[in-house]
Design an enzyme around this catalytic site. Structure first.
Site, mmCIF file in Angstrom:
data_model
loop_
_atom_site.group_PDB
_atom_site.id
_atom_site.type_symbol
_atom_site.label_atom_id
_atom_site.label_comp_id
_atom_site.label_asym_id
_atom_site.label_seq_id
_atom_site.Cartn_x
_atom_site.Cartn_y
_atom_site.Cartn_z
ATOM 1 N N VAL A 1 1.039 -1.750 0.200
ATOM 2 C CA VAL A 1 0.135 0.034 -0.362
ATOM 3 C C VAL A 1 0.582 1.316 -0.125
ATOM 4 O O VAL A 1 0.414 2.010 -0.352
ATOM 5 C CB VAL A 1 -0.755 0.111 1.425
ATOM 6 C CG1 VAL A 1 -2.085 -1.020 1.581
ATOM 7 C CG2 VAL A 1 -0.853 -0.050 2.264
ATOM 8 N N ALA A 2 2.236 1.522 -0.066
ATOM 9 C CA ALA A 2 2.888 2.331 0.502
ATOM 10 C C ALA A 2 4.705 2.203 0.117
ATOM 11 O O ALA A 2 4.826 1.200 0.232
ATOM 12 C CB ALA A 2 2.872 2.630 1.971
ATOM 13 N N ALA B 1 8.954 2.857 -0.026
ATOM 14 C CA ALA B 1 9.323 3.860 -0.162
ATOM 15 C C ALA B 1 11.290 3.307 0.050
ATOM 16 O O ALA B 1 11.627 2.730 -0.124
ATOM 17 C CB ALA B 1 9.353 4.531 1.441
ATOM 18 N N SER B 2 11.851 4.208 0.323
ATOM 19 C CA SER B 2 13.671 4.120 -0.368
ATOM 20 C C SER B 2 13.986 2.863 1.065
ATOM 21 O O SER B 2 15.113 1.963 -0.065
ATOM 22 C CB SER B 2 14.415 5.432 -0.267
ATOM 23 O OG SER B 2 14.581 5.647 1.556
ATOM 24 N N LEU B 3 13.429 2.571 1.874
ATOM 25 C CA LEU B 3 13.719 1.460 2.617
ATOM 26 C C LEU B 3 12.806 0.344 2.940
ATOM 27 O O LEU B 3 13.248 -0.654 3.554
ATOM 28 C CB LEU B 3 14.178 2.108 4.279
ATOM 29 C CG LEU B 3 15.246 3.221 3.891
ATOM 30 C CD1 LEU B 3 15.692 4.251 5.556
ATOM 31 C CD2 LEU B 3 16.949 2.924 3.230
ATOM 32 N N GLN C 1 9.279 -1.615 2.523
ATOM 33 C CA GLN C 1 7.683 -1.120 1.773
ATOM 34 C C GLN C 1 6.673 -1.647 3.025
ATOM 35 O O GLN C 1 6.683 -2.726 3.365
ATOM 36 C CB GLN C 1 7.191 -1.576 0.673
ATOM 37 C CG GLN C 1 7.673 -3.076 0.457
ATOM 38 C CD GLN C 1 7.340 -3.323 -0.909
ATOM 39 O OE1 GLN C 1 8.051 -2.747 -2.141
ATOM 40 N NE2 GLN C 1 7.595 -4.491 -1.427
ATOM 41 N N VAL C 2 4.743 -1.194 2.669
ATOM 42 C CA VAL C 2 3.808 -1.396 3.662
ATOM 43 C C VAL C 2 3.808 -2.233 2.980
ATOM 44 O O VAL C 2 2.811 -1.648 1.764
ATOM 45 C CB VAL C 2 4.025 -0.426 4.539
ATOM 46 C CG1 VAL C 2 2.196 -0.606 5.594
ATOM 47 C CG2 VAL C 2 4.714 0.261 5.187
ATOM 48 N N LYS D 1 5.545 -3.787 7.825
ATOM 49 C CA LYS D 1 6.358 -3.104 6.918
ATOM 50 C C LYS D 1 8.016 -3.995 7.102
ATOM 51 O O LYS D 1 7.959 -4.362 7.787
ATOM 52 C CB LYS D 1 6.901 -1.887 8.275
ATOM 53 C CG LYS D 1 7.889 -0.755 7.690
ATOM 54 C CD LYS D 1 8.432 0.652 8.401
ATOM 55 C CE LYS D 1 8.763 1.802 7.540
ATOM 56 N NZ LYS D 1 9.658 2.733 8.356
ATOM 57 N N ASP E 1 9.735 13.729 9.562
ATOM 58 C CA ASP E 1 9.136 13.615 8.932
ATOM 59 C C ASP E 1 7.678 13.362 8.402
ATOM 60 O O ASP E 1 7.007 12.131 8.330
ATOM 61 C CB ASP E 1 9.182 11.939 7.758
ATOM 62 C CG ASP E 1 9.614 11.596 6.492
ATOM 63 O OD1 ASP E 1 9.452 12.936 5.752
ATOM 64 O OD2 ASP E 1 9.559 10.672 5.986
#
Length: 664
Positions: A80-81, A83-85, A87-88, A113, A285
Site C-alpha cells: 500500500v506504500a 519508500a526507499s528503505l 514497503q508496507v 513494514k 518526516d
C-alpha cells in the site's frame, strides 16, 4: 531548470536507497538548491518503485520464522506504500490463534513494514560513492567561496584589480553575496549515519511507543499506531492499521469543512512545537503521507523511522530565535544562532559579532516589506523562505545548518506545505508564535525563565511594554483558539495540543515574576517601574498642557501632533497605557488568573505596599517639578475620557499601538 530537476530526481531514484535519501535530504535545503529542485526532489518521499513481492514474502517469513498464512488470515498482494528503505502491506492477523491475539493487544488489522533485502550492503556501497562525490563538490565549493572573498577584499580596497592597476573593475558594482560555507563530507556522514539508524525497526518501534506516551494523551486529538511487539523484528515492523485520509485531502474528499481542516492544521503545528520545545523527541518526516485523519477527526502520525532527539540547549535557543525574530531583536537572534550551532562561538570564530548583528538587523528590517508582498500575493513569509533569508544574512560569517536543524527545517517546511493546501494564508512562523509564548510561560526551568526575562526586560531592567502587549495578545490568541476548538471546531479529539492560558502554567509564571520583582535581583526593575510611572505622569501633563494651550489660544497643536485625534496620547505613552489596559482586561476576563494575582499580592502585601509607595513618591516628585496638582487632576480626567473613547470603538480584537505594528 525544471527539466533538469526532473532528470536529477529520476537518476537519484534509480541509483539506490542512499541516493534516494540524499535527494530527500536535499529537498529540505531551500537554502542550498533552487525551488524547482526542492519541489521535484520532494517527490522522492512517495514516488519510489516497490521491490518484488516474492522477495518481500521471503524476507517476512525469514524474520517471523513461520509461513505468512500461519500468522496472517489475509495479506495484501501489493504494497500500500513504498519508500526507499521499506514497503508496507495491509494484513489481518489470524482469528484462530488466541495466544497471538492476546499478545497483540486485541489488534487484528495491521500494517506490516518489510525492509528491502540486502539494504546494509547497498547503503554501505552508496555511502562510499556519495562521500567521494561530496569531496569533489567540496573542492569546487571552497574555490567559489575563496574567489568571492578575494573579490570582496579587492572591492573594499577601492575597486583595484588583482594586478593593482586601479582600473576600478569592481568598484561600480557590489559583489554578489558569497555562498556560505558548508561541509559536504560531514553532511554525507550524518546522512549515512541517519540511514543506518533507520534500518533498525526495533528502535523505530520504541520511538513510536515513546511518541504515543509523550504526545497522544487524552484530549490532545493526536494518536499513533500501537506496535505489535511479538511480530516486530529488526527488519519487520507490525503495528495496528489506522483507517484514515491524508490530512491534505480531507476537504477535497468532503470529510471536513475548511474551518475544521484549519483546526486540524493548528493542532498539528501545536503538536510539532510540543515535540520541538518540550518533549525533545521530534517526528522529522510529517509529509502528507505520514499525517492522516481518522473518521473520528483525530490526527494520526505514521512512520517513526526519521525522528530526532533535540537537547534542551537547542530547544531553548529555538524559543529565543523565534521570539527574537518576531520582536525584531537582532542581538538576541545572533545569540540564538550561536546556541543552535548555526554560528561558532565568538571566541572560536573569525567574525565580528557586531557585523553579525548588523546583518541580522538588515534582514529584520525587511519584514514590513515582506508582509506587504504577502498581502499583495507576490510572495509568502514561509518557513523555507525564512531559513533562506537567514542563510543569506549569515552567509559571510561561517554559517552552517546543523543536521538536526536541517531535519527541523524539513519537517516544518513539509508541515507548512501541507497546511497551505488547506489554508493558503497559513504561515508556520505566525502560527507558532502564540504557542511558543504559551510554552515559555508554562516552562519554569531556569533556562527558559532566562529567555522570558531577556524578552521582557531591557538593559536597565525595565519592562518592554510593547513586547508585553504582544505576549499577552499571543497568549489570549492561543486561549481563544483552544476555546474555539473545544466548542466544536473539529469533529473529534477535544484539544489542540495547545492549552492556551493554562491556569497552572500562568500561576507558576505569576509566582516566579513576583518572586523576582520583590527580590534583591529585582531592584533594577522596581526602579525602572518608578521611572516609567513618573515618565507617564509627565507625558500626561505635557499632552494636557499642549492641548490646553492650543484650545485657549485657538493655535494649531504643537509640531509632531498633527493628525492625532483629540485626546490621543503620544505613541510611547499609549503603548504603556495599552499594555496596562490589556493586563487589566486579561485579569477581568480570566477569574482564575485574577485569583492567583490576588493571592500573590496578599502573600507579598508588605513588599507590594512598599513598591506602591515608591511609585507614588516618584510620580509625586515628577509632578511637583513639572506641574501642579490641578494639572494632574485635569490630566487624569483626559485619561479617563481617552480610555472611554478607546473602549467605545468597535474592534475585532485588542488594538495594536502604532509603534508595535511589526508584522511578519
Amino acid at each position: 531548470m525544471a527539466r533538469r530537476a526532473v532528470r536529477v530526481r529520476s537518476v537519484l531514484a534509480s541509483l539506490g536507497p542512499a541516493f534516494v535519501k540524499a535527494g530527500q535530504a536535499l529537498s529540505t535545503r531551500g537554502d542550498l538548491i533552487p525551488p524547482e529542485y526542492v519541489a521535484e526532489l520532494s517527490k522522492l518521499h512517495d514516488a519510489v518503485p516497490p521491490f518484488g513481492h516474492d522477495e518481500a514474502m521471503r524476507m517476512l517469513e525469514g524474520e517471523l520464522g513461520a509461513p505468512v498464512d500461519a500468522v496472517f488470515e489475509d495479506f495484501s498482494s501489493r504494497p500500500v506504500a513504498s519508500a526507499s528503505l521499506a514497503q508496507v502491506y495491509r494484513a489481518t492477523l489470524r482469528a484462530d490463534a488466541p495466544q497471538l491475539a492476546a499478545l497483540s493487544g486485541g489488534v487484528r488489522e495491521v500494517a506490516v513494514k518489510v525492509q528491502r533485502p540486502n539494504l546494509e550492503q547497498a547503503v554501505g556501497m552508496d555511502a562510499v560513492v556519495l562521500r567521494q562525490a561530496a569531496r569533489m563538490a567540496q573542492g569546487g565549493h571552497d574555490a567559489s567561496v575563496e574567489r568571492h572573498q578575494r573579490q570582496l577584499r579587492r572591492a573594499e580596497g577601492g575597486g583595484l584589480t588583482e594586478g593593482g592597476n586601479g582600473g576600478g573593475l569592481l568598484a561600480a558594482t557590489e559583489p554578489e553575496r558569497a555562498p556560505f560555507k558548508i561541509d559536504l563530507p560531514r553532511m554525507v556522514d550524518e546522512l549515512v549515519g541517519g540511514i543506518f539508524a533507520e534500518l533498525d525497526f526495533v528502535e523505530e518501534a520504541r520511538r513510536a511507543e515513546r511518541f504515543r506516551r509523550m504526545y497522544c494523551g487524552p484530549g490532545t486529538g493526536i494518536i499513533a499506531p500501537r506496535v505489535v511487539w511479538p511480530l516486530t523484528t529488526h527488519r519487520v515492523l507490525v503495528s495496528e492499521w489506522v483507517e484514515g485520509v491524508k490530512l491534505s485531502e480531507v476537504v477535497a474528499r468532503g470529510m471536513m469543512t475548511n474551518e475544521q481542516a484549519r483546526v486540524l492544521v493548528h493542532r498539528g503545528v501545536a503538536c510539532s512545537l510540543d515535540q520541538l520545545l518540550e518533549g525533545g523527541l521530534f517526528h522529522a518526516d510529517p509529509h502528507p503521507g505520514n499525517l492522516i485523519v481518522t473518521p473520528e477527526g483525530l490526527l494520526c502520525y505514521l512512520d517513526f523511522g526519521l525522528c530526532q532527539e533535540l537537547p534542551l540547549a537547542t530547544r531553548v535557543a529555538m524559543m529565543t530565535a523565534l521570539v527574537a525574530y518576531v520582536n525584531g531583536d537582532a542581538s538576541a537572534l545572533a545569540d540564538a544562532a550561536v546556541g543552535m550551532r548555526m554560528l561558532p562561538p565568538e571566541d572560536e570564530a573569525d567574525y565580528d559579532r557586531a557585523e553579525v548583528v548588523r546583518a541580522l538587523r538588515l534582514m529584520l528590517e525587511e519584514r514590513p516589506q515582506l508582509s506587504r508582498a504577502v498581502a499583495s500575493g507576490a510572495d509568502r513569509a514561509d518557513f523555507q523562505g525564512l531559513m533562506r533569508r537567514l542563510g543569506e544574512a549569515l552567509g559571510d560569517f561561517q554559517f552552517q545548518l546543523p543536521a538536526e536543524l536541517a531535519l527541523v527545517a524539513r519537517a516544518l517546511g513539509s508541515l507548512e506545505g501541507t497546511a497551505t493546501i488547506l489554508d493558503p494564508k497559513f504561515e508556520v512562523v505566525k502560527s507558532a508564535y502564540p504557542v511558543v509564548v504559551s510554552r515559555i510561560l508554562a516552562n519554569r526551568s531556569p533556562e527558559v525563565r532566562a529567555v522570558c526575562g531577556a524578552l521582557l526586560l531591557d538593559a536597565r531592567g525595565g519592562l518592554r511594554w510593547g513586547r508585553m502587549q504582544r505576549i499577552l495578545r499571543a497568549a489570549v490568541q492561543t486561549d481563544s483558539a483552544a476555546s474555539n476548538e473545544d466548542a466544536g471546531g473539529s469533529s473529534g479529539g477535544g484539544g489542540s495540543g495547545a492549552s492556551g492560558l493554562d491556569a497552572e502554567a500562568v500561576e507558576g509564571g505569576i509566582q516566579d515574576a513576583s518572586e523576582y520583582l520583590f527580590s534583591p535581583r529585582g531592584a533594577p526593575t522596581r526602579r525602572a517601574l518608578c521611572m516609567d510611572a513618573a515618565d507617564y505622569a509627565e507625558g500626561l501633563l505635557a499632552a494636557e498642557g499642549a492641548h490646553g494651550a492650543a484650545a485657549a489660544t485657538n493655535a494649531p497643536p504643537p509640531e509632531g501632533s498633527e493628525g492625532k485625534a483629540d485626546g490621543q496620547k503620544p505613541s510611547g505613552l499609549a503603548s504603556g497605557l495599552e499594555a496596562a489596559s490589556m493586563v487589566w482586561s486579561v485579569l477581568s476576563n480570566q477569574p482564575a488568573i485574577a485569583a492567583v494575582v490576588a493571592r500573590e499580592a496578599a502573600v507579598r502585601a508588605p513588599s507590594a505596599a512598599a513598591l506602591a509607595a515608591e511609585v507614588a513618591a516618584a510620580v509625586g516628585g515628577r509632578v511637583a517639578q513639572k506641574g501642579t496638582v490641578a494639572a494632574l487632576v485635569a490630566a487624569s480626567q483626559r485619561l479617563h475620557e481617552w480610555d472611554e473613547a478607546r473602549r467605545a470603538k468597535p474592534t475585532s480584537g485588542v488594538a495594536q499601538p502604532e509603534e508595535t505594528k511589526t508584522e511578519l
